[in-house]
Scaffold this motif. Structure first.
Motif, PDB file in Angstrom:
ATOM      1  N   UNK A  40      -4.137  10.500   3.936  1.00 13.13           N
ATOM      2  CA  UNK A  40      -3.756  10.724   5.335  1.00 13.13           C
ATOM      3  C   UNK A  40      -2.299  11.138   5.536  1.00 13.13           C
ATOM      4  N   UNK A  41      -1.340  10.446   4.911  1.00 16.33           N
ATOM      5  CA  UNK A  41       0.050  10.873   5.145  1.00 16.33           C
ATOM      6  C   UNK A  41       0.288  12.319   4.701  1.00 16.33           C
ATOM      7  N   UNK A  42      -0.328  12.729   3.620  1.00 18.49           N
ATOM      8  CA  UNK A  42      -0.150  14.097   3.140  1.00 18.49           C
ATOM      9  C   UNK A  42      -0.789  15.074   4.113  1.00 18.49           C
ATOM     10  N   UNK A  43      -2.011  14.751   4.538  1.00 20.18           N
ATOM     11  CA  UNK A  43      -2.709  15.642   5.464  1.00 20.18           C
ATOM     12  C   UNK A  43      -1.923  15.811   6.749  1.00 20.18           C
ATOM     13  N   UNK A  44      -1.429  14.694   7.305  1.00 20.82           N
ATOM     14  CA  UNK A  44      -0.749  14.790   8.595  1.00 20.82           C
ATOM     15  C   UNK A  44       0.595  15.493   8.449  1.00 20.82           C
ATOM     16  N   UNK A  45       1.287  15.256   7.336  1.00 20.89           N
ATOM     17  CA  UNK A  45       2.567  15.944   7.140  1.00 20.89           C
ATOM     18  C   UNK A  45       2.346  17.447   7.041  1.00 20.89           C
ATOM     19  N   UNK A  46       1.291  17.848   6.341  1.00 12.07           N
ATOM     20  CA  UNK A  46       1.001  19.285   6.231  1.00 12.07           C
ATOM     21  C   UNK A  46       0.583  19.863   7.573  1.00 12.07           C
ATOM     22  N   UNK A  47      -0.147  19.044   8.340  1.00 15.43           N
ATOM     23  CA  UNK A  47      -0.647  19.515   9.616  1.00 15.43           C
ATOM     24  C   UNK A  47       0.502  19.761  10.598  1.00 15.43           C
ATOM     25  N   UNK A  48       1.440  18.815  10.652  1.00 13.37           N
ATOM     26  CA  UNK A  48       2.482  18.895  11.673  1.00 13.37           C
ATOM     27  C   UNK A  48       3.788  19.505  11.180  1.00 13.37           C
ATOM     28  N   UNK A  49       4.023  19.488   9.894  1.00 16.63           N
ATOM     29  CA  UNK A  49       5.333  19.934   9.405  1.00 16.63           C
ATOM     30  C   UNK A  49       5.211  21.010   8.342  1.00 16.63           C
ATOM     31  N   UNK A  50       4.226  21.867   8.490  1.00 13.44           N
ATOM     32  CA  UNK A  50       4.009  22.898   7.473  1.00 13.44           C
ATOM     33  C   UNK A  50       5.234  23.790   7.302  1.00 13.44           C
ATOM     34  N   UNK A  51       5.937  24.080   8.409  1.00 17.71           N
ATOM     35  CA  UNK A  51       7.112  24.965   8.306  1.00 17.71           C
ATOM     36  C   UNK A  51       8.133  24.372   7.347  1.00 17.71           C
ATOM     37  N   UNK A  52       8.256  23.042   7.426  1.00 16.10           N
ATOM     38  CA  UNK A  52       9.270  22.415   6.577  1.00 16.10           C
ATOM     39  C   UNK A  52       8.893  22.547   5.089  1.00 16.10           C
ATOM     40  N   UNK A  53       7.605  22.443   4.812  1.00 19.19           N
ATOM     41  CA  UNK A  53       7.146  22.646   3.429  1.00 19.19           C
ATOM     42  C   UNK A  53       7.425  24.080   3.001  1.00 19.19           C
TER      43      UNK A  53
ATOM     44  N   UNK B 151      -2.737   9.064  15.687  1.00 16.69           N
ATOM     45  CA  UNK B 151      -2.452   8.285  14.490  1.00 16.69           C
ATOM     46  C   UNK B 151      -3.226   6.979  14.583  1.00 16.69           C
ATOM     47  N   UNK B 152      -2.651   5.882  14.148  1.00 12.40           N
ATOM     48  CA  UNK B 152      -3.319   4.580  14.231  1.00 12.40           C
ATOM     49  C   UNK B 152      -2.286   3.494  14.440  1.00 12.40           C
ATOM     50  N   UNK B 153      -2.717   2.377  15.022  1.00  9.92           N
ATOM     51  CA  UNK B 153      -1.808   1.241  15.154  1.00  9.92           C
ATOM     52  C   UNK B 153      -1.619   0.579  13.791  1.00  9.92           C
TER      53      UNK B 153
ATOM     54  N   UNK C 286       0.323   4.266   5.566  1.00 11.03           N
ATOM     55  CA  UNK C 286      -0.979   4.919   5.379  1.00 11.03           C
ATOM     56  C   UNK C 286      -1.408   5.780   6.549  1.00 11.03           C
ATOM     57  N   UNK C 287      -0.880   5.494   7.729  1.00 10.08           N
ATOM     58  CA  UNK C 287      -1.416   6.170   8.910  1.00 10.08           C
ATOM     59  C   UNK C 287      -0.740   7.532   9.070  1.00 10.08           C
ATOM     60  N   UNK C 288      -1.406   8.457   9.761  1.00  6.24           N
ATOM     61  CA  UNK C 288      -0.826   9.792   9.919  1.00  6.24           C
ATOM     62  C   UNK C 288       0.513   9.765  10.636  1.00  6.24           C
ATOM     63  N   UNK C 289       1.395  10.634  10.208  1.00  8.84           N
ATOM     64  CA  UNK C 289       2.719  10.740  10.824  1.00  8.84           C
ATOM     65  C   UNK C 289       2.596  11.565  12.107  1.00  8.84           C
ATOM     66  N   UNK C 290       3.401  11.192  13.112  1.00 10.76           N
ATOM     67  CA  UNK C 290       3.368  11.923  14.382  1.00 10.76           C
ATOM     68  C   UNK C 290       4.674  12.689  14.553  1.00 10.76           C
TER      69      UNK C 290
ATOM     70  N   UNK D  50      -1.082 -10.592   1.347  1.00 10.71           N
ATOM     71  CA  UNK D  50      -0.601  -9.622   0.364  1.00 10.71           C
ATOM     72  C   UNK D  50      -0.036  -8.411   1.094  1.00 10.71           C
ATOM     73  N   UNK D  51       0.939  -8.673   1.919  1.00 14.28           N
ATOM     74  CA  UNK D  51       1.460  -7.623   2.801  1.00 14.28           C
ATOM     75  C   UNK D  51       2.311  -6.648   1.993  1.00 14.28           C
ATOM     76  N   UNK D  52       1.722  -5.529   1.595  1.00 16.26           N
ATOM     77  CA  UNK D  52       2.471  -4.626   0.720  1.00 16.26           C
ATOM     78  C   UNK D  52       2.626  -3.229   1.266  1.00 16.26           C
ATOM     79  N   UNK D  53       2.118  -2.978   2.455  1.00 14.22           N
ATOM     80  CA  UNK D  53       2.206  -1.644   3.016  1.00 14.22           C
ATOM     81  C   UNK D  53       3.673  -1.284   3.286  1.00 14.22           C
ATOM     82  N   UNK D  54       4.146  -0.160   2.764  1.00 14.06           N
ATOM     83  CA  UNK D  54       5.528   0.214   3.063  1.00 14.06           C
ATOM     84  C   UNK D  54       5.757   0.287   4.566  1.00 14.06           C
ATOM     85  N   UNK D  55       6.817  -0.334   5.016  1.00 17.78           N
ATOM     86  CA  UNK D  55       7.125  -0.341   6.438  1.00 17.78           C
ATOM     87  C   UNK D  55       6.633  -1.572   7.169  1.00 17.78           C
ATOM     88  N   UNK D  56       5.834  -2.399   6.523  1.00 21.30           N
ATOM     89  CA  UNK D  56       5.264  -3.565   7.195  1.00 21.30           C
ATOM     90  C   UNK D  56       5.877  -4.846   6.633  1.00 21.30           C
TER      91      UNK D  56
END
Lengths: 450, 316
Positions: free
Chosen positions: A409-422, A323-325, A289-293, A83-89
């Motif tokens: 996780x994606x929201x947390x990591x985006x806020x963590x690394x790209x807060x200026x853009x927000x 992040x994660x593999x 699902x994994x954090x963005x780098x 049931x491979x449904x993860x976006x990007x996979x």
């Protein structure tokens, strides 16, 4: 010399048919396992190989298999999670489409190792054409005597079925998959009990990813120790990576675990660098699902070491700088891409796919989507950024299944690394809209309000 | 037997008991709130996440703390386990979050809701919630649906606890009541609006923690705190016949099953008792019923039959 164990034969014409697959050395693993190995020997080889679950969590497969309860007189089941449904996979899709018999061979060997006499491949409903490919392959395998009663005269029986889902991401969670397979609503179960004790129809069950099961074939053929020679540390063997985004050569690649991210991203053998000579902005290395780098953490860890394509190295620095593999859905963003928009897009997906069983995920994903939508379309406020952070923190870890974490996780990591853009989206909404959508008209602003 | 310490209180409970049930033995503030768990319904629990607690010590054998907060209604105790409920800031914070999540798609119009006064969500928000909401978007809305002559379903107020689904599954025969769609679009539905035609269908009203399923024979007749609950019984060939009459003067406004101090019905009643026996002469009245002090119903000027310091146990 880079080795490919799973898809090296993918280019052979007609490999999807039984005759060609057999001629290319297929079903050797079944012969070897059933004729010369006890089921526990197969489990032992898998343990030695250090194979880890390829579906995302990376749990050691041999250990998972040894947790399987084996009460007398109760059937055991092996389920393949397709049931491979993860976006990007889209790695499993490639494998099943090109070499369906590899999965079937893996299913036979794995079922034998676990003592399962009935096994299922649960495939996502959107992969209907692959379902037909698999069914054809299974029919061929039955005809050639690899499935059914008394396989190879060893007295081992196995029936293999393919079952399509109805299009729900959540059914990739193992207990939701089991519920769905039982014909119920695909809601994850509350654990414990774990499937290894009480799974399909209350019987001990193992659920493995397509790639994990396929990897059992080379492990049985060449031995677990040989397999473990590939890779670095606890990340052994090869891994399918589906690369997409702003790169020159998107596609499915089989890599030896342990090559550097730099090599994977820029060498012509793999992704071939960023498209149109642009700069790298960010990368999601393992599915949505994994954090963005951010770009400076993609090829190097925070400590300045070279980042490798392994479970450990990608996770180096924890969620702060790592992040994660994950499932191997490698998504690359160039300098023109908007992280706010991307985060909104991901969150929209999780909102759509939440099963609605537990409150934080059901309500929180929708809330995050609405706030992100507002930010993206130029109506955001500074408080929204804090609010988003708070919502994701309240979802993470408080849900029944990992979908809540995957949404947070994606929201947390985006806020963590790209807060200026927000913040830029809040301060200069017109500029942000200009970049993302070209000329900004009243209409666009109005559409955002709708 | 397993020894478990919850908020500093130690109790000994049989193996396999859940943390929530162990906490209920301790009683008082130690009991985590539960919106979806219902002890008499098999399979219920784990969904609302209001009963999250922190396990600071796994067990005597494996003292590692559990990394995540766990749902106390579905996590069995281990010998030597240490649990933090009210004493853990992490739990209180998470619970506040859950209350906020439950309320974002729930209308904040208690003054016009029939459940007000006996609504578990109202109690929960009163104790754990914030006074204002940060949610600024449109809430989900549904039309009211009449399920047969006695029950009304208003999905707008539903928090998807699934209790009524389990009740319909386990108490009534023939599965016509379930959940359709998913995520925050999910709704409780009787498939194709089929009426639940069953002697025990009225119990879905009692198990509903909010005002999503209400008694059509009682809707808007009175606020619950203006009616006087009286324990009563009658000989019934279908059910236990033990009920609570909600009376004004000598008039019976409605009949419900008896709820314990955790708001749970232990003995379900049939539709005949609930909907058809609305005369005081149908019943043998035992006396006034006590009501849990923590509930919003008693925060007003409700008359108390006994002094305040009596334990919160019901007489049932």
């Amino acid at each position: 010399m880079k080795r490919k164990l799973l898809i090296d034969k993918a280019g052979v014409p007609g490999i999807a048919s039984y005759e060609v697959y057999r001629k290319e050395g297929g079903y050797r693993a079944v012969e070897k396992a059933l004729k010369s190995m006890a089921p526990d020997d197969v489990v032992e080889e898998v343990k030695k190989s250090g194979l880890r679950g390829r579906g995302g969590a990376g749990f050691p497969t041999g250990m998972k298999w040894s947790f399987l309860a084996k009460p007398e007189g109760v059937p055991r089941y092996l389920l393949c999670n397709a049931d491979e449904s993860e976006p990007g996979t889209f790695k499993d899709r490639f494998l099943m489409e090109k070499i369906p018999h590899l999965l079937i061979e893996g299913m036979i060997v794995s079922s034998y190792a676990l003592g399962a006499n009935t096994s299922y491949i649960y495939i996502r409903g959107e992969y209907m054409w692959i379902l037909h490919i698999l069914e054809k392959a299974i029919a061929e395998a039955y005809q050639a005597g690899w499935l059914g009663k008394n396989i190879l005269g060893t007295g081992y029986n196995l029936d293999l079925y393919v079952n399509p889902g109805a299009g729900a991401y959540i059914c990739g969670e193992e207990t939701a998959l089991i519920e769905s397979l039982e014909g119920k609503r695909g809601n994850p179960r509350i654990k414990p009990p774990f499937p290894a004790v009480k799974g399909l129809w209350g019987c001990p069950t193992v659920v493995n990813n397509v790639e994990t099961i396929a990897a059992v074939v080379p492990i049985v053929n060449d031995g677990g120790e040989e397999y473990a020679k590939i890779g670095v540390g606890r990340s052994t063997g090869t891994k399918l990576i589906s690369a997409c985004g702003n790169i020159n050569k998107p596609g499915v690649y089989e890599i030896e675990l342990g090559i550097s991210v730099d090599e994977f991203l820029y060498s012509d053998e793999y992704c071939g660098g960023i498209k149109n000579g642009k700069q790298l902005k960010a990368c999601v290395p393992g599915g949505s699902s994994v954090p963005i780098l951010p770009h400076f953490l993609v090829t190097r860890t925070a400590a300045g070491e070279e980042r490798l394509m392994t479970y450990e190295s990608l996770a180096d620095g924890g969620f702060q700088t790592g992040s994660m593999l994950g499932s191997g859905g490698f998504i690359v963003y160039d300098e023109d891409q908007c992280i706010v928009r991307n985060t909104w897009n991901f969150t929209r997906f999780y909102h759509h796919e939440s099963c609605g069983q537990c409150s934080p995920c059901r309500e929180g994903t929708g809330w995050m989507e609405k706030v992100l939508h507002r930010l993206e379309y130029g109506h955001g406020k500074m408080e929204d950024i804090e609010l988003l952070w708070d919502i994701q923190a309240k979802i993470e870890g408080n849900t029944i299944c990992p979908l809540g974490d995957a949404a947070a996780w994606p929201v947390a990591s985006a806020l963590r690394h790209f807060r200026e853009e927000f913040e830029w989206h809040v301060k200069e909404p017109a500029q942000a809209m200009q970049r993302n959508y070209g000329r900004v008209t009243e209409k666009v602003f109005e559409a955002a309000n709708a | 037997m397993a020894k478990v310490t919850i908020d500093g209180h130690t109790v000994e409970v049989p193996d396999g008991t859940t943390i929530l049930n162990a906490a209920r033995l301790v009683g008082g503030e130690t009991v985590p709130p539960a919106m979806c768990y219902y002890s008499s319904l098999k399979g219920s629990g784990g969904k609302c996440r209001t009963c999250l607690v922190e396990v600071s010590k796994g067990s005597e054998k494996d003292p590692r703390p559990m990394p995540k907060l766990v749902a106390s209604c579905s996590t069995p105790v281990m010998d030597g386990m240490e649990v933090k409920n009210k004493t853990s800031p992490r739990v209180l914070d998470a619970r506040k979050g859950v209350v906020e999540f439950l309320l974002i798609n729930h209308p904040l119009d208690c003054p016009i809701c029939d459940q007000a006064g006996e609504c578990h969500l109202q109690d929960l928000a009163f104790e754990h919630g914030k006074s204002a909401t940060r949610y600024e978007f449109k809430r989900r809305e549904f039309e009211k649906i009449d399920i047969g002559p006695y029950i009304q379903l208003h999905m707008t107020r539903c928090i998807l606890c699934y209790r009524c689904v389990y009740t319909a599954d386990q108490l009534t025969n023939g599965r016509v009541h379930g959940v359709m769609k998913r995520g925050d679009a999910a709704e409780i539905s009787t498939f194709i609006e089929k009426a639940i035609d069953n002697d025990f269908s009225g119990n879905v009203i009692d198990v509903c923690p909010v005002g999503a399923l209400t008694d059509r024979t009682f809707r808007f007749k009175s606020r619950v705190w203006y009616t006087k609950p009286m324990d009563a019984h009658r000989d019934c060939d279908k059910c236990c016949g033990k009920a609570v009459l909600w009376m004004v003067g000598n008039e019976v406004y409605r009949v419900t099953a008896r709820k314990d101090q955790f708001g749970e019905v232990k003995e379900f009643i049939c539709n005949t008792c609930r909907f058809d026996k609305k005369e005081a002469s149908d019943w043998t009245i035992e006396g006034p019923r006590m009501i849990d002090r923590h509930s919003v119903i008693s925060a007003n000027k409700y008359f108390e039959p006994e002094p305040e310091h009596t334990p919160l146990l019901n007489k049932a």
